[in-house]
Design a protein around this motif. Structure first.
Motif, PDB file in Angstrom:
ATOM      1  N   ARG A  31      24.166  43.889   2.965  1.00  0.00           N
ATOM      2  CA  ARG A  31      22.882  43.893   3.664  1.00  0.00           C
ATOM      3  C   ARG A  31      22.160  42.570   3.428  1.00  0.00           C
ATOM      4  N   LYS A  34      16.981  39.603   5.443  1.00  0.00           N
ATOM      5  CA  LYS A  34      16.288  39.683   6.718  1.00  0.00           C
ATOM      6  C   LYS A  34      17.290  39.568   7.855  1.00  0.00           C
ATOM      7  N   THR A  40      14.720  43.807   5.741  1.00  0.00           N
ATOM      8  CA  THR A  40      15.549  45.015   5.750  1.00  0.00           C
ATOM      9  C   THR A  40      15.391  45.830   4.472  1.00  0.00           C
ATOM     10  N   VAL A  63      10.930  50.719   6.873  1.00  0.00           N
ATOM     11  CA  VAL A  63      12.383  50.771   6.743  1.00  0.00           C
ATOM     12  C   VAL A  63      12.730  51.852   5.727  1.00  0.00           C
ATOM     13  N   ALA A  68      18.298  50.943   4.366  1.00  0.00           N
ATOM     14  CA  ALA A  68      18.457  49.840   3.418  1.00  0.00           C
ATOM     15  C   ALA A  68      19.705  50.008   2.549  1.00  0.00           C
ATOM     16  N   TRP A  72      26.592  48.305   6.036  1.00  0.00           N
ATOM     17  CA  TRP A  72      26.291  47.177   6.910  1.00  0.00           C
ATOM     18  C   TRP A  72      27.573  46.420   7.213  1.00  0.00           C
ATOM     19  N   LEU A 156      19.150  46.488  14.639  1.00  0.00           N
ATOM     20  CA  LEU A 156      18.474  47.324  13.648  1.00  0.00           C
ATOM     21  C   LEU A 156      18.087  48.688  14.186  1.00  0.00           C
TER      22      LEU A 156
END
Length: 309
Positions: A31, A34, A40, A63, A68, A72, A156
């Protein structure tokens, strides 16, 4: 002495090269810190967005931990979540809407993004209402469209699961988004608002509408003034319910929907061919306020009505 300085400078440059920059990978699960300038990390973040006019517009973005801490890939969530955009009422702001709705807690529980945009001088240009935004002919449709495009374009949020809800003037703005950008919005949630804009959406949008029978600001059966400089009455809430169900070719809402409060009487049309539905919740004795049960019921409705095509 000069050699010591050069060695120290080289060490600093090496460390700088190893420092993670915003947008670079390096956190758990790949992750980034940003994505396209959007934080994020878990929690609520104040964001700015350019809208093609002098200055910028602002919004809060909550978020959830599920996003989070999720998986990812290539700097984007492997499974982009839904996005709920909540629009404050007149003479309020994004922070008040965050506090009013409690969507942050629901976001954390269910894993959707919650965005709270700020209106222009505490108002939204919902068509025939309201205040400074209407007088200034502010392009709030353009602002909210850019917000949606920014979050979905960055990966996102899921573009098929974008929902706009609002209270009072913000509810009227939710109607306007559905009228003018039905390709961007899967569903809307309207609380104590009125449809006061020209509307020809061209495609159906799911809608859940709450209205109190004792609302004096936006009367249940119509009446009052649309704005301080517009003495035309608000239309009755039934006109909006009928409009959206007819766009989707749906029957009158007669399927009972379980409400969290005994004062709330809810019914739904059921889903049409495109999975679209219209639900109407009459709050007996309800005044011009956000009902305690509205946020949870709206999320359940939104989650069951993604855009199919």
């Amino acid at each position: 002495m000069r050699r010591i300085v050069l060695v120290a400078l080289a060490a600093v440059l090496v460390l700088a090269g190893c420092t993670e920059k915003p947008g670079e990978k390096g956190k758990e699960g790949g992750r980034p810190a940003k994505v396209d300038g959007i934080s994020t990390s878990e929690g609520t973040h104040k964001q700015k967005i350019k809208v093609g006019t002098p200055g910028h517009r602002e919004f809060l973005l909550h978020v959830p931990a599920k996003l989070a801490d999720g998986k990812w890939a290539d700097g984007k969530p492997a499974d982009p979540p839904a996005l709920v955009i909540a629009l404050h009422g007149g003479l309020a702001n994004m922070g008040k809407m965050e506090d009013l709705t409690g969507f942050d807690e629901l976001s954390d529980e269910h894993g959707f993004l919650a965005a709270y945009p700020d209106g222009f001088m505490t108002t939204w240009n919902a068509g025939d209402c309201c205040g400074a935004a209407k007088i200034g002919d502010i392009d709030d449709v353009g602002f909210l469209t850019k917000l949606i495009d920014k979050l979905t374009g960055a990966g996102l949020a899921d573009p098929k699961r974008v929902y706009v809800t609002g209270f009072s003037n913000g509810a009227g703005m939710a109607y306007r988004m559905a009228c003018e950008k039905p390709d961007k919005v899967a569903g809307i949630g309207v609380v104590e608002g009125a449809l006061v804009t020209e509307c020809d959406p061209g495609r159906p949008v799911s809608a859940m509408i709450f209205h109190g029978t004792a609302d004096r600001n936006v009367p249940f059966n119509g009446g009052g003034d649309r704005d301080f400089n517009d003495k035309r009455p608000f239309p009755p809430v039934s006109r909006a319910v009928d409009f959206w169900r007819k766009v989707a070719g749906l029957p009158e809402p007669r399927n009972r929907v379980k409400a969290l409060s005994g004062d709330t009487d809810c019914a739904s049309t059921g889903k049409g061919d495109r999975g679209v539905a219209v639900a109407f919740c009459k709050i007996n004795g309800g005044t011009h306020r956000w009902p305690d049960e509205a946020s949870a019921m709206l999320w359940d409705f939104f989650a069951d009505h993604p855009r199919r095509t």
